[in-house]
Enzyme design. Structure first.
Site, PDB file in Angstrom:
ATOM      1  N   GLU A 266       0.884  -1.178   0.000  1.00  0.00           N
ATOM      2  CA  GLU A 266       0.000   0.000   0.000  1.00  0.00           C
ATOM      3  C   GLU A 266       0.912   1.215   0.000  1.00  0.00           C
ATOM      4  O   GLU A 266       1.346   1.676   1.046  1.00  0.00           O
ATOM      5  CB  GLU A 266      -0.896  -0.003   1.245  1.00  0.00           C
ATOM      6  CG  GLU A 266      -1.813  -1.203   1.375  1.00  0.00           C
ATOM      7  CD  GLU A 266      -2.983  -1.174   0.384  1.00  0.00           C
ATOM      8  OE1 GLU A 266      -3.259  -0.104  -0.193  1.00  0.00           O
ATOM      9  OE2 GLU A 266      -3.598  -2.241   0.195  1.00  0.00           O
ATOM     10  N   CYS A 300      -3.118   8.378   2.894  1.00  0.00           N
ATOM     11  CA  CYS A 300      -2.690   7.932   1.569  1.00  0.00           C
ATOM     12  C   CYS A 300      -3.762   8.282   0.551  1.00  0.00           C
ATOM     13  O   CYS A 300      -3.482   8.416  -0.632  1.00  0.00           O
ATOM     14  CB  CYS A 300      -2.372   6.445   1.555  1.00  0.00           C
ATOM     15  SG  CYS A 300      -3.489   5.463   2.521  1.00  0.00           S
TER      16      CYS A 300
END
Lengths: 508, 508, 508, 508
Positions: A266, A300
């Site tokens: 990720e 993110c």
């Protein structure tokens, strides 16, 4: 503990003191490394001290974990689910102090801190159900008296390396699924959020111990890059789940792959919101605000690029600038604060560097752009009017800086959305079905998360979370993400006494 | 064409002549590289000449392919299925000559050559059905007036690099699925089987052209490592499916990953058969023979290690040695032949080197071990009695060499099976349910293919084919392998006018 | 054959003559019942004669079928798929004459006749893929050394009773899936379309015979209610798939259920199109025309109710009336015809009765309403302005009669759509995402088919076809419809030597 | 409360007193019917009194429930899951007293009473996970600019009619799934276990009220056949889940179907265990004992028929008879008791009638056969040696009577297993893979539950529970049972501006 000792009393509720041992190894708290200080990003004062892991601690932990894994993988999955259910209940009982700790140590506002803990709880509830649904398949065989099975077995140990911005939710995504799948978990939390790592580990450890299971099923380390590298190289760890930058993620990936291990990555996002001419502007403005300044731009999935149709460009921008100027910046634990501090001094420096580059290239800062005078790491939420060709637009500046650009057609906007190396999240605001379905279709957004009329951030656990391209391709949480935590075997069983061959081949 | 011209007349039926153009680029046959000779491994005589691709050809092909992909990905999936159905019918019409060509050029026996073509046909039939089942999901959202979708879109271009031992079946696994998923295919066949590459491409090309589709949807190159490297590095190719050795596969993987591309790897196998004391010995002997000497030991699923329970060790071994001595070695096109030649002179040299090492370490060659005197690449099927600790046992010797070892308990046999770097295929022969279910369970075989009472080879297309560890982790053909050929988007659509947040967060 | 003998020569191509045997029993053509005449609905002239089945024929057929089923259910599913593939190819080879026969005997226009045959071909292709995907599940057990399976096995014999309006497509939906699932099929076609029944059966029979399979796997009867009742009562037939009116369907259901058999019902529809104020009117008008007058209003998915938002009421209605007046009525085999005849004289009488009631209640016939003077069964496509409360609106009048009504809000329109006993198909025309998602959501349409911006008819095979309430609740064709053709077993296998109990119970 | 008042004090913990109101209507406890007495089957003394529902109560309840349903079905599924999670926690907190009540009022032994409550708790945990997985599908459309969805929406109200033998677990199977699917539940418990109905309802009600949801989402009635008939006829209830005898189930089915409603039936079982010559006899004997005498033979999955291979016939029978003679019969709340009383005096009379018939036909009672002298409803566990042709063997005698028969071959044993009208559960004991896979295959057991080396009873919730033939065909609990509680819509959405038709039809 620092001077704020009174307000920090809640830490005792979750087992933390002024100095803390940073590793849970073989069911015991033990650490032989150096001490690090956990600091409050709002004032850079000490919250508490933590002793980190050495490589010796790591090795001791891994040996015990390997051993415990042999047991855990033969516990029936629904029984593993029951353990995860108890972990969920343990977290639920401490939702408030844990959420408060997340806000305190990471710097996000309290509702987000509590939301982050709630996300692990949701994951636990979800994983309990999943523990009876890790289904294999029985596939029709073309051969008489044969059966084909697709069987899913545990991988063994799953390494989880998490980042400061979600100091526990990402552990939750991984650990809940990994555990019901029959894997042990080796966790290295972010070096700057060791207290969250310890507090969460304590709750898990208590559940394991209460159920007379080896604590080593959940092995946890506070530590830095050295421990991360050890995990990446360790052939006992078939899967490494890593959250962090594309740059570090690439190194982890190449290291893990070199030993034919698997990664679940990720990595960076560079997420855009597209606003079409027919969008609900009220919804747009609220969404962009949440997506761009929420968590001080350190998600993110933070929105970093805003593409406005020329017809609504000025309108949306004016409203946004107005809101940016009013947004309450300050102590994340105080009611009403919307923007807390950046996580560390280094984050502030990166922000400053980014702003310098922007200024040096003569892009127009419409609002914000400065570091606030304070003991903490506060910066102003910033909007920059820029060209999509500017190189800085292709990079992830991990703070509350929003690049605004204009477009004319849907095709153009999609091309711009897809023109960066990263591929995590993306949103469009529109009321036209044709636009919606093109956006989610083969020639639409190339991201892993493709939203409509909601911001780029704020994913639900039922879907698979993650992104394409430089974001790393991993998928966590819901959907069939669990398959990544298991080993697939295609089994053909002949229960007859003949040996017919596939594709009708006749041999001998 | 060589001296056997008469027997090679069938090549005309599938569009081959004595010299052939080796690239299908932008819907045209064109190649500007040097000429290579395709040789018959039974006698090393020339079958035909082929002009290979240059990097210029490659670039021209890729540009056209990129363009064609934009069209192909918007053709509805069931319509793409109809094209694949027609490809299946085109192959079916040429099953015999194509199978014959595979046998001739690769060296496998005719029933296996025909079986290999049948496997692509099966894949086509399967993919047609799949073209209406590439289903996404609609996932319940926790927010009112929101819907969550998991949508699957095409990746774009899929690169397929195949190996000589299955010169067309592996293309079939990949291309059938890739095409119905909406991807274009760029194929590089093995340098030593260019005629199969050309013949298969011709059939596909005719179908595309008949349907007035751009030929560039299927772009095909004869060529070597240079073209392979170009594919691995090419950012226009999000997925590279590679079949070959673990060593080369590792290089491909690191190259593709460096650009955040994805790999689908089918690498080395080192496959074992375990024979328990209660096994059906008749079934065992037939299975081991097929698994160890079939395709002259050149399948990735060839059985290379045989673990015999001590109680049946001598019995099984005696029968096997007897069969090995009778097995008919010779021209693979001749009826009755069970063992054809190795594919190339280099394969023979590798066999010789392997045997030398074995001899130098004083392991006992029970039968075989020699190269046959002939113009072709024939070697004797070989059985070696060896210790599981011998380093050669951990490596893949790509020929008909079988290592035989003894064991006492199931646990020991499973540990031995799992003790090599590779993890492709594995079989057990037993009649006990407990043994069967332990074998396929969490502490059983660690391979991707886990069989019971059938050999390690001969997979059906309905299951997922591939293996773990140094075998690369890819899965091809059936089950949900298609997902690897598509891009997953998690979409949340807000169709209301409010903005509730996930995890109950309240922002602003 | 009648006077049109020349134009009927194509019947020979599909094995039909002037007199035909109407049963395929135990692999033989044989019938001992009385002769019926198949008539051309365009002129009521004889096409050919057919001998129907007696109950003796039925019994003979069923006995052979029962026996054949034992064999067929043990043929591996992918091999059954190969048979269905060949059936698909046989139909493809005769697409034109078969489509022509459907048009001739049923009365639908040629493109629809060919489309109907194409639908069976599509079903065959789909079922071939499905034959490798009739997957069971392996479910994690809560008990150590236990595995849980969900296994799908064939039911045995599936009875299929089809209606005149889709004389072969509905057989295709059922038979393709039933056959790959391992069931034999017993088919009774509609009494007035015996030639289609025979022609399709012949193609299937040839495939079975060519593959040396017992013809009794596919047993086919021309006959009437007596044969239908025999199927409904027959305990050898665990599943009866029936297409027809709600009234007859109810009788079939109660008869089959009385013996604890299962039904798959496709009964009456009373399908509505809702046109919102923001609809694309051009799309609406074309869609309503196709949905209301296509197949002369004799599809189960024919649009019978049209709800127009008050703001576009006059506009849409004017355009529709204009089109209705121009629509070409006539010989369905002639190019350009859009409306063929009703299927029988009885259909015409029902139309007349319906119109009488409408007139007697003083509803306003805006266009049409009359029977055309001709030798055939032609009537005028009819539009009636009516109140939604009128009792006739709740009933299915099986012809080209469209009731038009006005509404003001979405909620009102949905309530009207849901206010009839039937629940087959429904459509909305709108451009608002909120409306679309409400329409397909929990408080939207209560039908099995819920369309947006396409008409009520024209379903694809990939989805499940069927409806709720008085439409009977069955689902055919795609999705997981195949499960209805199989028997589900939940299997728990204990491969250990202990006896742990579920829910942790301790017994003794 | 009766004379045992002291031992009944635990009833207060779960909200029960000496007289209780038997309906929860519109969120209120209210009942206007007559009073019934709940009796302890161990001594036939009064436990407490309950006021039952009248049809007026029913109507009031249903009106409120209909209204509440409109709200509940729009609550997002994961939020519904959270409510079910809280219900699970409420039950967990009262596991012991609730389990004790089940044992007291129904008569099963305490471990089984607690196990039954545990089963609802397990169902709650499972349903929570499911609330994020009630997934629809996105299916590829053959038409450009079209998408196909399969959407699952709530049915509305689910009626649940349960039987005395599982007075709450079956409610749990249905209600947990029905609720997360968005349905309200209308429950009628068994007339002789009203206290369990009330106690469980109270816990559910408290959770709804605490969450400020309308109590009418869960509407509960104590009552008899009159209320059952009202549910069956009620067109507001699209699905009726009924557990009981095949005879009553048939009436319910025909009544519900007459109004085109759906049924989910769990009816009679007549379950067999087959013991092969190679079976693990120790496992067999324990299993048969649990399956045949557990719950005093009053489970729907109780083993009623035992087929012993001739080679182990005497051995198994001797051991069984030995155990039967030692088995402790008595107060189900006492430790060590294995067999409690039959539920009612009527059950005892049915047992007596059954034994009379057996004796009158001269079948051999090997052990048991008598009613015990006591105030309670105790009978002896009974073994009868009988011929499989005896008509009594085809019927369900709802008590601890086991018919034993001999066989020679597997085929014979399977045919015997399948020779009764019922098709619920079945087991085989064997160690041969071939036998196992034939048993679960197309020509094996025709039951819904097909076990190997475990008894016929004791299902886990992860699988689908239910049976074929006269058992009614319903499936509850795990797998995809949830689909029965939802309404499936096949949606095609055209988001383009053209109108292409399926099957390539050209209209007009």
């Amino acid at each position: 503990m620092g001077s704020e000792s009174k307000s920090l009393e809640f830490l005792k509720e979750i087992g933390l003191g002024s100095s803390n041992i940073g590793c849970y190894i073989n069911g015991q708290w033990k650490a032989t490394g150096s001490s690090v200080t956990s600091r409050n990003p709002s004032n850079n004062q000490t919250i508490a001290e933590v002793t980190e892991a050495t490589l010796q601690d790591y090795e001791e932990g891994l040996q015990a974990c390997s051993e415990a894994t042999k047991l855990w993988m033969t516990v029936p999955a629904p029984k593993r689910g029951e353990i995860v259910r108890q972990i969920g209940d343990a977290l639920r009982a401490k939702l408030d102090p844990l959420g408060r700790l997340v806000a305190l140590e990471m710097g996000k506002i309290l509702p987000e801190g509590i939301g982050e803990v709630q996300e692990i709880i949701d994951m636990c509830d979800y994983a309990v159900g999943l523990s009876r649904q890790l289904n294999g398949s029985i596939i029709p065989s073309e051969r008489p008296d044969h059966m084909m099975f697709e069987v899913w077995n545990p991988l063994g140990i799953v390494g989880v390396i998490t980042a400061f911005n979600f100091p526990c939710a990402v552990l939750g995504w991984n650990a809940c699924i990994a555990l019901v799948c029959g894997n042990s978990v080796v966790w290295k939390g972010a070096p700057t959020t060791p207290l969250v790592t310890i507090a969460v580990t304590k709750l898990v450890a208590e559940v394991l111990e209460r159920n007379k299971l080896p604590g080593a099923i959940f092995t946890s380390f506070c530590g830095g890059a050295e421990i991360g590298r050890a995990i990446a190289k360790d052939t006992r760890i078939p899967l490494v789940s890593f959250t962090g930058s594309s740059k570090v993620g690439m190194m982890v990936q190449q290291t893990v792959n070199e030993r034919f291990g698997k990664c679940l990555l990720e990595l960076s996002g560079n997420n855009a919101i597209i606003v079409m001419d027919d969008a609900d502007i009220k919804l747009v403005v609220r969404s962009v605000l949440f997506a761009a300044v929420g968590t001080a731009g350190q998600r993110c999935t933070t929105c970093r690029r805003l593409f406005l149709h020329e017809s609504i460009y000025t309108n949306v921008l004016d409203q946004l600038i107005g809101l940016y100027k009013q947004v309450k910046i300050g102590n994340p634990l105080e009611k009403g604060t919307l923007v807390g501090p950046l996580h560390t001094r280094t984050s502030v420096e990166n922000f400053q560097k980014g702003i310098s580059v922007i200024k040096s290239q003569a892009w127009k800062i419409l609002t914000g752009g400065s570091v606030l005078e304070s003991e903490g790491n506060f910066v102003q939420p910033t909007i920059v009017e820029i060209s999509p060709d500017a190189p800085v637009v292709k990079e992830e500046l991990f703070g509350p800086v929003l690049y605004v650009m204009k477009f004319q057609t849907l095709e153009e906007a999609i091309a711009l959305n897809n023109s960066v190396p990263q591929g995590l999240s993306s949103s469009i605001f529109t009321q036209r079905p044709e636009t919606i379905f093109k956006w989610i279709g083969p020639r639409g957004s190339d991201c892993g998360i493709v939203n409509v009329n909601i911001p780029t951030n704020g994913a639900e656990i039922g879907g698979a979370f993650g992104g394409e391209k430089a974001t790393g391709g991993g998928r966590e949480a819901g959907s069939d993400s669990w398959k990544q935590y298991m080993r697939r075997s295609t089994c053909t069983i002949n229960y007859g006494s003949e040996l017919p061959l596939a594709q009708g081949i006749n041999f001998g």
